[in-house]
Design an enzyme around this catalytic site. Structure first.
Site, PDB file in Angstrom:
ATOM      1  N   ARG A  17       0.649  -1.245  -0.182  1.00 15.81           N
ATOM      2  CA  ARG A  17      -0.067  -0.064  -0.066  1.00 15.81           C
ATOM      3  C   ARG A  17       0.903   1.421   0.076  1.00 15.81           C
ATOM      4  O   ARG A  17       0.548   2.156  -0.849  1.00 15.81           O
ATOM      5  CB  ARG A  17      -1.080   0.080   1.135  1.00 15.81           C
ATOM      6  CG  ARG A  17      -0.258  -0.102   2.579  1.00 15.81           C
ATOM      7  CD  ARG A  17      -1.257  -0.055   3.481  1.00 15.81           C
ATOM      8  NE  ARG A  17      -2.377  -1.091   3.630  1.00 15.81           N
ATOM      9  CZ  ARG A  17      -3.600  -0.999   3.668  1.00 15.81           C
ATOM     10  NH1 ARG A  17      -4.165   0.293   4.469  1.00 15.81           N
ATOM     11  NH2 ARG A  17      -4.614  -1.931   3.977  1.00 15.81           N
ATOM     12  N   THR A  18       1.725   1.268   0.742  1.00 18.63           N
ATOM     13  CA  THR A  18       2.606   2.295   0.678  1.00 18.63           C
ATOM     14  C   THR A  18       3.423   2.804  -0.465  1.00 18.63           C
ATOM     15  O   THR A  18       3.311   3.903  -1.090  1.00 18.63           O
ATOM     16  CB  THR A  18       3.784   2.301   1.885  1.00 18.63           C
ATOM     17  OG1 THR A  18       3.055   2.102   3.107  1.00 18.63           O
ATOM     18  CG2 THR A  18       4.587   3.759   1.974  1.00 18.63           C
ATOM     19  N   ARG A  78      12.166   2.994   1.386  1.00 22.22           N
ATOM     20  CA  ARG A  78      11.679   2.079   2.702  1.00 22.22           C
ATOM     21  C   ARG A  78      13.003   1.194   2.799  1.00 22.22           C
ATOM     22  O   ARG A  78      13.453   0.398   1.898  1.00 22.22           O
ATOM     23  CB  ARG A  78      10.456   1.418   2.428  1.00 22.22           C
ATOM     24  CG  ARG A  78      10.209   0.430   3.477  1.00 22.22           C
ATOM     25  CD  ARG A  78       8.852  -0.134   3.390  1.00 22.22           C
ATOM     26  NE  ARG A  78       8.077   0.870   4.066  1.00 22.22           N
ATOM     27  CZ  ARG A  78       6.626   0.593   4.250  1.00 22.22           C
ATOM     28  NH1 ARG A  78       6.114  -0.584   4.205  1.00 22.22           N
ATOM     29  NH2 ARG A  78       6.065   1.570   4.765  1.00 22.22           N
ATOM     30  N   HIS A 131       8.528   6.946  10.029  1.00 24.47           N
ATOM     31  CA  HIS A 131       7.562   6.907   8.916  1.00 24.47           C
ATOM     32  C   HIS A 131       6.934   8.221   9.165  1.00 24.47           C
ATOM     33  O   HIS A 131       5.728   8.339   9.154  1.00 24.47           O
ATOM     34  CB  HIS A 131       6.754   5.472   8.930  1.00 24.47           C
ATOM     35  CG  HIS A 131       5.822   5.043   7.818  1.00 24.47           C
ATOM     36  ND1 HIS A 131       6.280   5.829   6.877  1.00 24.47           N
ATOM     37  CD2 HIS A 131       5.073   4.012   7.613  1.00 24.47           C
ATOM     38  CE1 HIS A 131       5.273   5.136   5.842  1.00 24.47           C
ATOM     39  NE2 HIS A 131       4.833   4.335   6.271  1.00 24.47           N
ATOM     40  N   LYS A 163      22.013  -9.595  -4.698  1.00 22.55           N
ATOM     41  CA  LYS A 163      23.214 -10.385  -5.143  1.00 22.55           C
ATOM     42  C   LYS A 163      24.209  -9.743  -4.438  1.00 22.55           C
ATOM     43  O   LYS A 163      25.412 -10.161  -4.976  1.00 22.55           O
ATOM     44  CB  LYS A 163      23.361  -9.693  -6.704  1.00 22.55           C
ATOM     45  CG  LYS A 163      22.180 -10.364  -7.539  1.00 22.55           C
ATOM     46  CD  LYS A 163      22.342  -9.672  -9.164  1.00 22.55           C
ATOM     47  CE  LYS A 163      21.247  -9.864  -9.770  1.00 22.55           C
ATOM     48  NZ  LYS A 163      20.926  -8.941 -10.877  1.00 22.55           N
TER      49      LYS A 163
END
Lengths: 409, 329
Positions: free
Chosen positions: B71-72, B121, B149, B99
């Site tokens: 959702r974010t 994020r 946040h 990797k």
């Protein structure tokens, strides 16, 4: 080899209590005499006027034998932690580690207490000693099982080996990167309570008392932990405690801005604990000061705080930071030097750490007052120091190992 | 809804003198209000028929999500597209992170592609700040570890302000897993700065140490914690934390800390119920409360999220778009 005479320096030998201007003579790699006699005519002369001449420092519990950094820091002997790759849990590895500093620095390995440092099965401690280990160490972490720790201490006692431990309860500190408190809460860092240390200290002291083993807690960093050591020493338990400069000079606020160079193990503490460390050094509860030298690459440190590896490069700054205790009045100069010479030599039964006649000519000459600014970028190796930018005083001018000048600054 | 500029801004303070939005902790109260006021216009636009504005045309917005999010990420993507930016998403799947590339190398790689804004994020506290120090464009924190946040706190505040008409003087109870929550940490600071009284309600195992030092009142009894509150903000409790690790079981948690009708009766009659999502119905919140459109603001929070993020994207790029009055901070 020509004899070497160092003249005019203030000679401090904490082991004998000597403190005064004298001439020191080195012949055939050993100290041949100290006194006021004129040096022999064939001697090479070093003018030490205005400088302090002391035994080369012994750095207890480094993670890497790093000759260049040691020389710059006046260190001629290191007691090496078993946390190498692979861990020093085998006599052949101990013997190899002992030789790896040659010719720059004497390396005295600690044998791993348990196989692979996993904290479960005892490693070959006796064979490790025969191969050159001067003590036993649990490594970066504590041994979780009290039963294993109990057996380790009883077994080591038979060999007369000091057991070097890390005092943090492993379950309480699992995943933690900071000390619990409003600072860690604000930054959103996984934290463990400060009493994770005192729980481990209390257990290990009790087990040392029960077994009669010699216990050295490599770093004691909290008021509670120090109080436990103080009480135990008063009742005659064979326990010694050490610390690195980070825990008496810095507190938890040094992690501001998620500075990964301040990610240490144990983590930085509250200011109350920091002051307790200073007091513990001043009253002789903490007798060994070490750099905790743990150079880290950029790959290990340029990461988000919690993902960065703990540790700091400290060999080059050990003396200058320890001298802060002399300026604050916590210790005399001779006492400060004892924490890095006579005390570790006695704990591990090392040659050196003294200026007595016949001892190896491991020496350092330093200027007690020379000011400089710590700059990680100018270190001989990795520059991961939480003290970057700190103005300090006290600079090593010469480091002599086995009668040979190995560094001049 | 039009708001007069804050006295500090009216007196000449730069409304938002920051290169990045890394956390609420770095903001002054009037800067938080400025972002909320800016968001209002986007609420109106988003409710209209043509949801498009061209002000970010030609700019590249990279959404670098090193931690899973649906959702974010969607909210930031929609926000950027509605403002006309070219939006690119970099998910943790298929990225070089898998990797073995270090975070900073990834940041430098992104930077070399000349983005105009990076939304990040990451699962580690402080990771977004680390990247912000290495790149040449504004960085927006979409959640870092347990740290902050900020857009979530802003959208929560906007939702409350629109429903209640104010933030000042309200009592807000934040309930649930405070220990692991970046949403809670950002909200403490934002709501506290704007004059709301914040309570936290949680079992002691889910409370961080010394949380009261952050200016909140602590309750471990849900009924007492909810007494008289104007807003209840529920936090998601991750199921892996409920199998005896932090709380004994889901059913025990719901029994003592779940939001039920009976419990909500302790709150003010016009209480507003919020949840940052995704909800665990029957774990932390009774499904019927979540569905109650009068009391629950859950879907409105999602709506405000897009508007708040549009405001942040707009404000953070004003300097590089050479908007008048927006010199380099």
């Amino acid at each position: 080899m020509r004899p070497l005479a160092i003249t005019g320096a203030r000679v401090i030998d904490p082991a004998s209590g000597r403190d005064g201007v004298a001439t020191l003579l080195v012949r055939d790699r050993v100290i041949a005499g100290i006194g006021s006699n004129a040096p022999p005519s064939d001697a090479e002369i070093i003018d030490g006027s205005g400088l302090v001449l002391a035994p080369g420092l012994i750095d207890t519990g480094v993670f890497r034998a790093d000759p260049a950094a040691c020389h710059a820091g006046g260190i001629t002997r290191v007691v090496l932690m078993p946390d190498q790759r692979p861990p020093l849990d085998d006599p052949a590895l101990v013997a190899f580690a002992q030789a790896m500093g040659k010719p720059g620095v004497w390396v005295h390995p600690l044998v791993a207490a348990t196989r692979d440092l996993a904290g479960q099965e005892l490693a070959e401690i006796g064979l490790g000693q025969a191969a050159g280990a001067v003590g036993v160490a649990t490594g970066r972490g504590a041994i979780a099982s009290s039963a294993v720790m109990h057996r380790l201490l009883s077994y080591s006692r038979a060999f007369g080996l000091a057991v070097v431990t890390h005092a943090e309860d492993p379950a309480l500190t699992a995943g933690a990167v900071a000390t619990e408190g409003d600072y860690a809460t604000r930054l959103g860092l996984a934290a463990a309570p400060a009493f994770a240390e005192s729980l481990a200290v209390a257990r290990d002291i009790r087990l040392a008392e029960a077994t009669g083993a010699r216990l050295h807690i490599r770093q004691v960093t909290t008021a509670e932990g120090i109080a436990l050591v103080r009480d135990a020493r008063a009742r005659g338990v064979a326990v010694t405690a050490g610390v690195t400069p980070a825990h008496w000079l810095l507190n938890e606020t040094a992690v501001a801005g998620f500075r990964s160079f301040a990610r240490l193990s144990p983590p930085l503490r509250s200011d109350d604990d920091r002051r307790a460390v200073e007091a513990g050094i001043a009253d002789g509860t903490i007798t060994i000061i070490a750099s905790g030298h743990d150079p880290r690459t950029q790959e290990d440190k340029r990461l988000p705080f919690a993902d960065a590896k703990p540790g700091m490069a400290g060999a080059e700054t050990l003396l200058a930071l320890a001298l802060s205790l002399v300026r604050s009045g916590a210790l005399t100069l001779a006492q400060a030097l004892a924490t890095m010479t006579a005390a570790p030599a006695a704990l591990f039964g090392l040659p050196g750490g003294t200026l007595s006649v016949g001892s190896p000519a491991d020496l350092m000459l330093f200027d007690e007052a020379a000011p400089w600014r710590i700059d990680g970028d100018r270190f001989t190796g990795a520059g991961n120091t939480p003290f970057d930018g700190l103005p300090v005083a006290g600079r090593v001018r010469m480091t002599i190992k086995g009668g040979e000048l190995v560094w001049r600054g | 809804m039009k708001h007069a500029p804050h006295p500090a801004i009216a007196a000449g303070a730069h409304p938002f003198p920051h290169s990045h939005l890394l956390g609420i902790g770095a903001l002054q109260p009037w800067e938080m209000l400025f972002l909320l006021d800016e968001a209002e216009q986007w609420v109106d636009l988003n409710r209209g028929r043509s949801k498009h504005d061209n002000r970010l045309a030609g700019l590249t917005q990279v959404n670098a999500f090193f931690e899973n999010s649906t959702r974010t990420l969607l909210s930031f993507e929609i926000a950027g597209k509605r403002l006309g930016a070219d939006v690119v998403n970099l998910g943790v799947q298929g990225s070089s992170v898998k990797k073995g590339e270090t975070l900073l190398d990834t940041a430098l790689t992104l930077n070399a592609m000349h983005p105009d804004l990076i939304v990040i994020r990451h699962g580690s506290s402080g990771a977004v700040q680390l990247i912000a120090e290495k790149v040449d464009c504004p960085v927006l924190n979409a959640g870092d570890g347990r740290h902050e946040h900020p857009t979530q706190a802003l959208l929560d505040a906007l939702t409350i302000r629109r429903r209640k008409g104010r933030l000042e003087g309200l009592t807000v109870a934040i309930c649930g897993d405070i220990l692991h929550s970046r949403v809670a940490r950002s909200n403490f600071q934002l709501l506290g700065s704007l004059g709301a009284k914040v309570r936290v309600v949680a079992p002691p195992t889910l409370l961080p140490a010394n949380v009261e030092q952050l200016g909140v009142d602590v309750f471990t009894d849900m009924d007492k914690g909810l007494a008289g509150v104007d807003v209840v903000m529920m936090l998601r409790l991750q199921t892996e934390r409920m199998d005896g690790a932090y709380v004994p079981s889901t059913r025990e948690y719901f029994r003592f800390f779940g939001l039920t009708e009976a419990r909500l009766a302790h709150a003010a009659p016009d209480v507003l119920v919020m949840h940052p999502g995704p909800m665990n119905r029957g774990v932390e919140i009774d499904g019927s409360i979540a569905n109650d459109i009068v009391r629950s603001a859950v879907t409105e929070q999602v709506e405000m999220g897009v508007a708040v993020r549009m405001a942040c994207l707009d404000v953070l790029t004003r300097t590089r778009r050479e908007v008048a009055g927006w010199p380099h901070p």
